[in-house]
Design a protein around this motif. Structure first.
Motif, PDB file in Angstrom:
ATOM      1  N   LEU A  21      -5.309   3.099   1.191  1.00 57.97           N
ATOM      2  CA  LEU A  21      -5.680   3.629   2.264  1.00 57.97           C
ATOM      3  C   LEU A  21      -6.701   2.435   3.117  1.00 57.97           C
ATOM      4  O   LEU A  21      -6.240   2.435   4.353  1.00 57.97           O
ATOM      5  CB  LEU A  21      -6.643   4.964   2.338  1.00 57.97           C
ATOM      6  CG  LEU A  21      -5.918   6.331   1.933  1.00 57.97           C
ATOM      7  CD1 LEU A  21      -6.764   7.365   1.952  1.00 57.97           C
ATOM      8  CD2 LEU A  21      -4.971   6.437   3.022  1.00 57.97           C
ATOM      9  N   PRO A  22      -7.464   1.736   2.634  1.00 52.52           N
ATOM     10  CA  PRO A  22      -8.336   0.330   3.770  1.00 52.52           C
ATOM     11  C   PRO A  22      -7.218  -0.533   3.868  1.00 52.52           C
ATOM     12  O   PRO A  22      -7.611  -1.459   4.642  1.00 52.52           O
ATOM     13  CB  PRO A  22      -9.278   0.423   2.781  1.00 52.52           C
ATOM     14  CG  PRO A  22      -9.514   1.270   1.635  1.00 52.52           C
ATOM     15  CD  PRO A  22      -8.093   1.886   1.586  1.00 52.52           C
ATOM     16  N   ARG A  23      -6.185  -0.744   3.229  1.00 52.59           N
ATOM     17  CA  ARG A  23      -5.469  -1.993   3.346  1.00 52.59           C
ATOM     18  C   ARG A  23      -4.321  -1.977   4.460  1.00 52.59           C
ATOM     19  O   ARG A  23      -3.279  -2.317   4.100  1.00 52.59           O
ATOM     20  CB  ARG A  23      -4.758  -2.274   1.821  1.00 52.59           C
ATOM     21  CG  ARG A  23      -5.915  -2.746   1.018  1.00 52.59           C
ATOM     22  CD  ARG A  23      -5.552  -2.749  -0.353  1.00 52.59           C
ATOM     23  NE  ARG A  23      -6.205  -3.627  -1.357  1.00 52.59           N
ATOM     24  CZ  ARG A  23      -7.379  -3.095  -1.726  1.00 52.59           C
ATOM     25  NH1 ARG A  23      -7.834  -2.072  -1.137  1.00 52.59           N
ATOM     26  NH2 ARG A  23      -8.159  -3.936  -2.425  1.00 52.59           N
ATOM     27  N   VAL A  68      -1.651   2.952   7.720  1.00 47.69           N
ATOM     28  CA  VAL A  68      -1.355   3.852   6.996  1.00 47.69           C
ATOM     29  C   VAL A  68      -0.193   4.774   6.978  1.00 47.69           C
ATOM     30  O   VAL A  68       0.332   5.035   8.171  1.00 47.69           O
ATOM     31  CB  VAL A  68      -2.635   4.706   6.932  1.00 47.69           C
ATOM     32  CG1 VAL A  68      -2.502   6.032   5.958  1.00 47.69           C
ATOM     33  CG2 VAL A  68      -4.162   4.262   6.867  1.00 47.69           C
ATOM     34  N   THR A  92      -7.251   5.736  -3.266  1.00 48.35           N
ATOM     35  CA  THR A  92      -8.504   4.994  -2.605  1.00 48.35           C
ATOM     36  C   THR A  92      -8.386   3.638  -2.413  1.00 48.35           C
ATOM     37  O   THR A  92      -8.757   2.981  -1.308  1.00 48.35           O
ATOM     38  CB  THR A  92      -9.395   5.335  -3.558  1.00 48.35           C
ATOM     39  OG1 THR A  92      -9.879   6.716  -3.824  1.00 48.35           O
ATOM     40  CG2 THR A  92     -10.884   4.811  -3.054  1.00 48.35           C
ATOM     41  N   TRP A  93      -7.580   3.010  -3.064  1.00 45.63           N
ATOM     42  CA  TRP A  93      -7.057   1.607  -3.127  1.00 45.63           C
ATOM     43  C   TRP A  93      -6.235   1.331  -1.861  1.00 45.63           C
ATOM     44  O   TRP A  93      -6.536   0.202  -0.990  1.00 45.63           O
ATOM     45  CB  TRP A  93      -6.509   1.124  -4.160  1.00 45.63           C
ATOM     46  CG  TRP A  93      -6.253  -0.462  -4.136  1.00 45.63           C
ATOM     47  CD1 TRP A  93      -6.672  -1.613  -4.315  1.00 45.63           C
ATOM     48  CD2 TRP A  93      -4.679  -0.815  -3.714  1.00 45.63           C
ATOM     49  NE1 TRP A  93      -6.041  -2.785  -4.358  1.00 45.63           N
ATOM     50  CE2 TRP A  93      -4.985  -2.311  -3.719  1.00 45.63           C
ATOM     51  CE3 TRP A  93      -3.622  -0.142  -3.283  1.00 45.63           C
ATOM     52  CZ2 TRP A  93      -3.725  -2.968  -3.437  1.00 45.63           C
ATOM     53  CZ3 TRP A  93      -2.602  -0.964  -2.909  1.00 45.63           C
ATOM     54  CH2 TRP A  93      -2.492  -2.337  -2.817  1.00 45.63           C
ATOM     55  N   ALA A 111       0.814  -1.139   0.120  1.00 46.16           N
ATOM     56  CA  ALA A 111       0.111  -0.094  -0.013  1.00 46.16           C
ATOM     57  C   ALA A 111       0.853   1.176   0.096  1.00 46.16           C
ATOM     58  O   ALA A 111       0.464   2.304  -0.484  1.00 46.16           O
ATOM     59  CB  ALA A 111      -0.970  -0.109   1.225  1.00 46.16           C
ATOM     60  N   GLN A 157       1.041   7.497   1.792  1.00 47.24           N
ATOM     61  CA  GLN A 157      -0.403   7.485   1.691  1.00 47.24           C
ATOM     62  C   GLN A 157      -1.185   8.728   2.203  1.00 47.24           C
ATOM     63  O   GLN A 157      -1.997   9.225   1.482  1.00 47.24           O
ATOM     64  CB  GLN A 157      -1.124   6.177   2.352  1.00 47.24           C
ATOM     65  CG  GLN A 157      -0.713   4.828   1.786  1.00 47.24           C
ATOM     66  CD  GLN A 157      -1.102   3.562   2.638  1.00 47.24           C
ATOM     67  OE1 GLN A 157      -2.198   3.567   2.726  1.00 47.24           O
ATOM     68  NE2 GLN A 157       0.005   2.871   3.291  1.00 47.24           N
TER      69      GLN A 157
END
Length: 426
Positions: free
Chosen positions: A285-287, A290, A282-283, A232, A294
């Motif tokens: 940040l949720p993974r 952080v 967008t891909w 990420a 990012q």
């Protein structure tokens, strides 16, 4: 050569790290392999435009570089210098150089391992940048020297010292062990970020940008993401570069003058790059955790997606800077957080936050601190202090476009928007 084929220069730049990786893996000697590859690239740059690009250009380069490498390794002086190091690095079945007629299939791509080697923590950031641009980016020593405004001989010495440092340290050519991989990957990301930053706003000279550097940083980061698609922070770094570079066309006016973000013509921003950057962040940040790239990409996305400067979501930007500041000890982040504070809570609050940075020795002599203070004094309606701060910042920067911009801001506050009067004729 087919009309659709890439130009020879672009093809060589793409293939150079792959060929270097093959030879370094085979012989375990990065410095000599790099010399052999440079000779092969020179031969290709001379022959291919005349004779045509071979059907297998990668194989052609490998064979030419391989033959030159064998000559160097078999030389008496080179052999004495390398025997002990090769014995320490390689198991018994790989201590001898392969015979020159051995078939080289070279199906494996060692570019990522090469990138990790060039960004090894044993090297200084300046050396890692130079070596990465030369070995992985495929730039010539002269190109790198021009980008950093130093004599070619100086850059050649810097690259030579970096190669000697790698040789002397006994660093093996392989991917780092899992326990060490994240720390080494952080160094790789940092070097790519430094290359991009220098390209986006050159620290020296008359040009605001070094386009070749920023483009090369984006290209290398794309390659890194292709090899590490689940990372990420790599995605965040690429997003940050794209979202920042998307504004490049609007950063300067017709005469090359610097234009602030608030005053840029947003219609000139690269919508395609913005869309790609937003999709990446967008891909990412949720993974999982952080990271700083990012967060910076998310801030850049908020700027790029705002229809106008007045409609920028400053409260969200401030919140992101506060998170970023807590996770990284970086005075520039704190400076940017102070400016965001001013945009949300007023210039007095921002100036108070800047005052807290005066004691930070890392900002001593840095033009960004007085430049930010000048901007906030101007926001507060205090032109006298703003002029003094703009002039102080202009005296500190080594970038001529930034110096002219800061001087112009001071002149406008003294003489009005039309600037100082023209000198009398004669």
């Amino acid at each position: 050569m087919d009309a659709a084929d890439p130009p020879v220069e672009d093809l060589l730049r793409e293939l150079a790290p792959q060929v270097l990786g093959v030879l370094t893996r085979r012989f375990g000697d990065f410095a000599t392999a790099e010399d052999a590859v440079q000779e092969a690239l020179l031969a290709a740059a001379t022959q291919w435009p005349v004779e045509g690009t071979p059907d297998n250009p990668r194989g052609w380069l490998i064979q030419v570089a391989y033959r030159r490498m064998v000559e160097l390794v078999r030389g008496e002086t080179a052999r004495r210098r390398r025997e002990d190091l090769a014995a320490r690095r390689e198991p018994d079945d790989r201590r001898a150089a392969p015979p020159p007629d051995e078939e080289l299939t070279a199906d494996r791509d060692d570019t990522l391992a090469l990138l990790f080697l060039c960004c090894h923590p044993a090297l200084s950031p300046a050396s890692a940048i130079a070596l990465t641009l030369r070995a992985v980016g495929g730039l010539s020593t002269a190109e790198i020297a021009r980008a950093f405004l130093v004599p070619e001989a100086t850059m050649a010495q810097r690259i030579s010292r970096a190669k000697q440092r790698i040789r002397g340290s006994g660093i093996p050519f392989r991917m780092p062990e899992p326990a060490d991989r994240e720390a080494r990957l952080a160094a790789v990301r940092h070097v790519l970020y430094l290359i991009f930053t220098e390209g986006h706003t050159a620290s020296l000279g008359a040009d605001l940008r070094r386009v070749d550097l920023s483009e090369e940083a984006i290209r290398l980061t794309r390659a890194l993401r292709a090899r590490l698609p689940d990372d990420a922070e790599v995605a965040g770094l690429l997003a940050l570069m794209l979202l920042t570079d998307a504004r490049a066309a609007a950063r300067t006016g017709p005469s090359g003058e610097l234009i602030s973000l608030a005053e840029q013509d947003r219609g000139r921003w690269d919508a395609t790059a913005i869309a790609e950057g937003v999709a990446l962040v967008t891909w990412a940040l949720p993974r999982g955790p952080v990271g700083p790239y990012q967060l910076q990409a998310a801030i850049a996305a908020l700027h790029d997606e705002a229809p106008s400067a007045e409609e920028t979501d400053w409260p969200q930007i401030l919140a992101l800077y506060e998170v970023l500041e807590r996770s990284s000890d970086n005075p520039i982040v704190s400076l940017n957080r102070a400016v965001a504070t001013a945009m949300v809570h007023g210039p007095a609050a921002g100036l108070a936050a800047l005052d807290a940075l005066d004691a930070d020795p890392r900002l001593a002599g840095h033009h960004r601190l007085p430049a930010a203070r000048a901007h906030l004094h101007e926001m507060a309606g205090d032109p006298e202090r703003a002029v003094a701060a703009y002039r102080a910042a202009a005296a500190l920067t080594t970038s001529l476009p930034e110096q002219r911009y800061l001087t112009m801001r001071a002149a406008r506050l003294v003489h009005g928007p039309d600037g100082p009067p023209e000198p009398a004729a004669g």
